[in-house]
Design an enzyme around this catalytic site. Structure first.
Site, mmCIF file in Angstrom:
data_model
loop_
_atom_site.group_PDB
_atom_site.id
_atom_site.type_symbol
_atom_site.label_atom_id
_atom_site.label_comp_id
_atom_site.label_asym_id
_atom_site.label_seq_id
_atom_site.Cartn_x
_atom_site.Cartn_y
_atom_site.Cartn_z
ATOM 1 C CB SER A 145 45.025 24.879 -23.228
ATOM 2 O OG SER A 145 45.924 24.928 -22.116
ATOM 3 C CB SER B 105 49.194 25.453 -22.777
ATOM 4 O OG SER B 105 48.719 24.365 -23.525
ATOM 5 C CE LYS C 214 45.283 26.988 -19.169
ATOM 6 N NZ LYS C 214 46.458 26.245 -19.725
#
Length: 512
Positions: free
Chosen positions: A156, A180, A81
Site C-alpha cells: 500500500s 507494503s 506515508k
C-alpha cells in the site's frame, strides 16, 4: 556543493551537511523543487509541507552553526506515508473519510524524525487505509511507477517508494502489514525494511491490523535504511507491543557488510510456479553472488507457508473491521446524512457516512472480517487462521536452526500495468504471497533490488528474512549483496531509470 543534491544518498547528503558543504535549507529546497518538477507525473505526494519542511531545515542550520551535537541524519529531508499522524499536517490514509483531518499530535515515529532534525517534505499517497498492493485504491488517484508511468509502484505504500525512486526524497517512512514496504521496494528498485514487530512504535499509526502492522524505512541503499531505522526504532511506553530492548546494531552491520561463513536458507515454498522467469533468474544470480562472497547456501522447507495467504486474508480483515469501527461519523472524519431523511438517527448517519467515505476494497475487507468474527464462524475462520499462524512461526523457527537468514524473491512479478488487476482481488492479493509469512510471524524482512528482469527491463527484488530482534543480520547481508550487485550491474540500479520530464507538474502545484 553536491552537483545534484536529489541524487545523493542519505548517507552522502548527511556527510555534506555535517561538513557544512551544503545547508539543510539548500538540501530541502532542492527536493521541494524536484517535487514541484516531477510529482505531477508520479503523484507520490498527497500533501507537500513546504513551509514546515523549510522551517525545520532552518532550525537544523541554526543549531549546527551554534555548535550543537546533532543526529547523523539531521537536515536530510524525508517523506512520510499518510498513515502516520502528523500534528498540524493533513493525515488522510488515502481515504475520503479523513479528507482534511488535521491531527492534534504526532505519531511516535514522526516525533522521533522531528527530534532527529529530519525535515518532513510531506505525506505520501497510499492505498486507502493501507488496503492494497498497488496504490490504485487511494481515494485521491493512483501513484505511478517512475520506471514506467503506466505501471503501479506497489502498495500500500507506493507513494513512499515512488518518492524515493523518483529522487523526490532520499528517505521515506512506510508501513508493512503484509508486505507494503517490501513489495513496493521490489517493483521500484529501492530498499525497504520491515523491522521486527514491536521494534518500531505503532503509536500514532492509523491501525489496519494491529498484530501485523509495522513501520519501517524506505531508501535507495541499505546503509540509508539502517541510518533511518536507528532513528525511528526503540521502546515506546505509548505502545504496549513495543519491545523493551536496545535497538539492534543495524548501522554497524550495514557498514561491516560481511557474509563470510553465514548460512543462507533458500525457502523452497517461495519460488517456482507463478513467479516471473526474469524475477527467478535475478534471484538465482543474487544467491550465487552470496556464495561467491563466502556464504553457505542451503535449501529449507516451510510447508505451512502454502496456507499463509489464506490465513492472512482472514486475520487482517478481521482486525481491520474492528479497527475501522472507530470511523463512525460521530467524533471526527466525514459525516453525511442519508438522502431523504429529515431527522436521521445516529445509525443512519453512520451508515451513510461509511458508505460515502469508504472505497470498494475497504468495504470488501470490512465485510469479510466482520463475517469471520461473527457468532458461529469465529472458531471456524479466525480461530483456525490463528492456528495456521502458529504453524508458520514454527516453520520459521525450524528454518532458522538451519540458516542464519532466509532468502526468496520479494514479489512474484515486476510492476504490472495500472488497471490490470484492479477488478480481480485474488490476483491482487497474490502479489503479497512471499512477504506475508514474515508479518504473521513478526520477524524482520528486507527487500533490495536484484536487477532488471529480462522480459520488461523493470526492477525485481530479493527478500531477506531474519529471526525476531536480529534485524542487524538483514543489514549485514543486504549491504554485502548490494555491493556485489552494484558491481555486477555497473552501479546503482536506479541510475538506469528513465528521467522524468515533469510534463504534468502543475497538478502537484495545485495539490501543494
Amino acid at each position: 556543493m553536491t552537483p545534484d543534491l536529489t541524487r545523493s544518498s542519505a548517507a552522502d547528503l548527511a556527510g555534506a551537511l555535517s561538513r557544512k558543504d551544503v545547508s539543510a535549507v539548500e538540501a530541502t529546497q532542492a527536493h521541494l523543487d524536484r517535487i514541484a518538477a516531477v510529482d505531477g507525473d508520479v503523484h507520490a505526494f498527497l500533501h507537500v509541507d513546504t513551509e514546515g519542511a523549510l522551517a525545520a531545515a532552518r532550525d537544523v542550520d541554526r543549531r549546527r552553526a551554534a555548535g550543537e551535537e546533532l543526529s547523523p541524519l539531521a537536515g536530510v529531508p524525508i517523506a512520510v506515508k499518510d498513515i502516520a499522524v502528523t500534528k498540524g499536517v493533513p493525515t488522510t490514509c488515502g481515504s475520503r473519510t479523513l479528507e482534511g483531518w488535521i491531527p492534534p499530535y504526532d505519531a511516535t515515529v514522526v516525533a522521533r524524525l522531528r527530534a532527529a532534525g529530519l525535515p518532513i517534505l510531506g505525506k505520501t499517497n497510499m492505498d486507502e487505509f493501507a488496503m492494497g498492493s498497488s496504490t490504485e485504491h487511494s481515494a485521491f488517484g493512483p501513484t505511478h511507477n517512475p520506471w514506467d508511468l503506466e505501471r503501479i509502484p506497489g502498495g500500500s505504500g507506493g507513494g513512499s517508494s515512488a518518492a524515493v525512486a523518483s529522487f523526490q526524497a532520499p528517505l521515506a517512512i512506510g508501513t508493512d502489514t503484509g508486505g507494503s514496504i517490501r513489495q513496493p521496494a521490489a517493483v521500484t528498485g529501492t530498499v525497504g525494511t520491515k523491522p521486527t514487530y514491536g521494534g518500531v512504535s505503532r503509536y500514532g499509526l492509523v491501525a489496519l491490523a494491529s498484530s501485523l502492522d509495522q513501520a519501517g524505512p524506505c531508501s535507495r541503499s541499505v546503509l540509508d535504511a539502517a541510518l533511518l531505522h536507528a532513528v525511528i526504532a526503540g521502546h515506546d511506553v505509548m505502545d504496549s507491543t513495543s519491545i523493551d530492548a536496545p535497538v539492534p546494531p543495524v548501522v554497524e552491520a550495514a557498514r561491516r557488510a560481511d557474509v563470510r561463513g553465514l548460512r543462507v536458507g533458500v525457502v523452497k515454498e517461495l519460488g517456482g510456479e507463478g513467479y516471473q522467469p526474469g524475477v527467478r533468474t535475478r534471484f538465482e544470480e543474487s544467491v550465487q553472488l552470496l556464495v561467491d562472497a563466502g556464504a553457505e547456501v542451503v535449501e529449507v522447507s516451510c510447508p505451512h507457508f502454502d496456507y499463509a495467504l489464506a490465513a492472512y486474508y482472514l486475520i487482517m480483515p478481521s482486525e481491520a473491521s474492528s479497527n475501522l469501527a472507530r470511523f463512525d461519523a460521530m467524533r471526527y472524519g466525514l459525516r453525511v446524512g442519508p438522502d431523504g431523511v429529515g431527522s436521521p438517527s445516529a445509525e443512519q448517519v453512520m451508515a451513510a457516512s461509511r458508505d460515502a467515505g469508504f472505497g470498494d476494497e475497504v468495504k470488501r475487507r470490512i465485510i469479510l472480517g466482520t463475517y469471520a468474527l461473527s457468532s458461529g464462524y469465529y472458531d471456524a475462520y479466525y480461530g483456525q487462521a490463528q492456528k495456521v499462524r502458529t504453524l508458520i512461526a514454527r516453520d520459521f523457527a525450524a528454518a532458522f536452526e538451519q540458516a542464519d537468514v532466509l532468502v526468496s524473491p520479494t514479489a512474484p512479478t515486476t510492476a504490472f500495468r495500472i488497471g490490470e488487476k484492479l477488478d480481480d482481488p485474488m490476483a491482487m492479493y497474490l502479489n503479497d504471497i512471499a512477504t506475508i509469512p514474515a508479518n504473521l510471524a513478526g520477524i524482520p524482512g528486507m527487500s533490495l533490488p536484484s536487477g532488471l528482469a529480462d522480459e520488461d527491463g523493470l526492477p525485481a527484488g530479493i527478500q531477506l528474512l531474519a529471526p525476531a530482534t536480529k534485524d542487524e543480520r538483514l543489514y549485514g547481508v543486504g549491504a554485502a549483496l548490494e555491493a556485489a550487485l552494484e558491481q555486477r550491474w555497473g552501479g546503482r540500479l536506479l541510475d538506469r531509470a528513465p528521467e522524468l520530464d515533469g510534463s504534468a507538474a502543475s497538478a502537484t502545484e495545485a495539490r501543494a
